[in-house]
Write a protein that holds these residues in place. Structure first.
Motif, PDB file in Angstrom:
ATOM      1  N   ALA A 209       0.829  -1.204   0.000  1.00  0.00           N
ATOM      2  CA  ALA A 209       0.000   0.000   0.000  1.00  0.00           C
ATOM      3  C   ALA A 209       0.865   1.257   0.000  1.00  0.00           C
ATOM      4  O   ALA A 209       0.523   2.257  -0.643  1.00  0.00           O
ATOM      5  N   ALA A 210       1.979   1.221   0.720  1.00  0.00           N
ATOM      6  CA  ALA A 210       2.870   2.381   0.769  1.00  0.00           C
ATOM      7  C   ALA A 210       3.383   2.749  -0.614  1.00  0.00           C
ATOM      8  O   ALA A 210       3.601   3.926  -0.913  1.00  0.00           O
ATOM      9  N   LEU A 211       3.552   1.742  -1.463  1.00  0.00           N
ATOM     10  CA  LEU A 211       4.031   1.996  -2.826  1.00  0.00           C
ATOM     11  C   LEU A 211       2.900   2.004  -3.849  1.00  0.00           C
ATOM     12  O   LEU A 211       3.138   2.235  -5.036  1.00  0.00           O
ATOM     13  N   GLY A 212       1.675   1.728  -3.396  1.00  0.00           N
ATOM     14  CA  GLY A 212       0.537   1.710  -4.309  1.00  0.00           C
ATOM     15  C   GLY A 212       0.566   0.533  -5.259  1.00  0.00           C
ATOM     16  O   GLY A 212       0.192   0.665  -6.425  1.00  0.00           O
TER      17      GLY A 212
ATOM     18  N   ASN B  30      -6.043   1.547   4.971  1.00  0.00           N
ATOM     19  CA  ASN B  30      -4.999   1.965   4.037  1.00  0.00           C
ATOM     20  C   ASN B  30      -5.567   2.284   2.662  1.00  0.00           C
ATOM     21  O   ASN B  30      -5.133   3.221   2.008  1.00  0.00           O
ATOM     22  N   TYR B  31      -6.565   1.519   2.235  1.00  0.00           N
ATOM     23  CA  TYR B  31      -7.208   1.765   0.949  1.00  0.00           C
ATOM     24  C   TYR B  31      -7.889   3.126   0.955  1.00  0.00           C
ATOM     25  O   TYR B  31      -7.757   3.907   0.008  1.00  0.00           O
ATOM     26  N   LEU B  32      -8.606   3.430   2.025  1.00  0.00           N
ATOM     27  CA  LEU B  32      -9.301   4.714   2.111  1.00  0.00           C
ATOM     28  C   LEU B  32      -8.319   5.875   2.146  1.00  0.00           C
ATOM     29  O   LEU B  32      -8.537   6.901   1.514  1.00  0.00           O
TER      30      LEU B  32
ATOM     31  N   GLU C  42      -5.374   5.954   0.845  1.00  0.00           N
ATOM     32  CA  GLU C  42      -4.807   6.065  -0.509  1.00  0.00           C
ATOM     33  C   GLU C  42      -5.804   6.726  -1.453  1.00  0.00           C
ATOM     34  O   GLU C  42      -5.444   7.551  -2.284  1.00  0.00           O
ATOM     35  N   ALA C  43      -7.070   6.379  -1.327  1.00  0.00           N
ATOM     36  CA  ALA C  43      -8.108   6.926  -2.206  1.00  0.00           C
ATOM     37  C   ALA C  43      -8.325   8.408  -1.968  1.00  0.00           C
ATOM     38  O   ALA C  43      -8.696   9.145  -2.876  1.00  0.00           O
ATOM     39  N   LEU C  44      -8.064   8.868  -0.748  1.00  0.00           N
ATOM     40  CA  LEU C  44      -8.287  10.273  -0.417  1.00  0.00           C
ATOM     41  C   LEU C  44      -7.116  11.177  -0.773  1.00  0.00           C
ATOM     42  O   LEU C  44      -7.234  12.388  -0.709  1.00  0.00           O
ATOM     43  N   LYS C  45      -6.004  10.601  -1.176  1.00  0.00           N
ATOM     44  CA  LYS C  45      -4.815  11.417  -1.528  1.00  0.00           C
ATOM     45  C   LYS C  45      -4.984  12.055  -2.865  1.00  0.00           C
ATOM     46  O   LYS C  45      -5.600  11.707  -3.740  1.00  0.00           O
TER      47      LYS C  45
END
Length: 92
Positions: A6-9, A85-87, A89-92
């Motif tokens: 997740a840190a790297l997508g 973590n998904y949320l 990432e989606a909010l960035k």
């Protein structure tokens, strides 16, 4: 436990080339010299750590084994962490 993928997508099936590409992109995005956000240093360190683990075959195998074990030992907690973590990432 931090989710290095997740840190790297990335997905867990990512190749070494994809890991390197994602690292370069995220490192430049979160580098404290370029990003003035207060959480940039923490995000940059997370990206560095993720790359160090995932780019090394032995460390990645150990990480993946522990990650799978975490899914089996505590599926609800693991699902919450993945969703969180998904949320983020989606909010960035």
């Amino acid at each position: 436990m931090q989710d290095h993928y997740a840190a790297l997508g990335l997905s867990p099936a990512a190749t070494l080339a994809e890991i390197k590409k994602a690292f370069r992109l995220r490192a430049s995005q979160y580098h404290p010299d370029r990003n003035t956000s207060p959480d940039a240093p923490q995000l940059f360190r997370a990206v560095q750590t993720a790359y160090e683990v995932l780019a090394d075959d032995e460390r990645r195998k150990t990480y993946d084994d522990n990650r799978r074990r975490g899914l089996l030992d505590s599926p609800i907690d693991t699902a919450r962490e993945i969703w969180h973590n998904y949320l983020l990432e989606a909010l960035k």
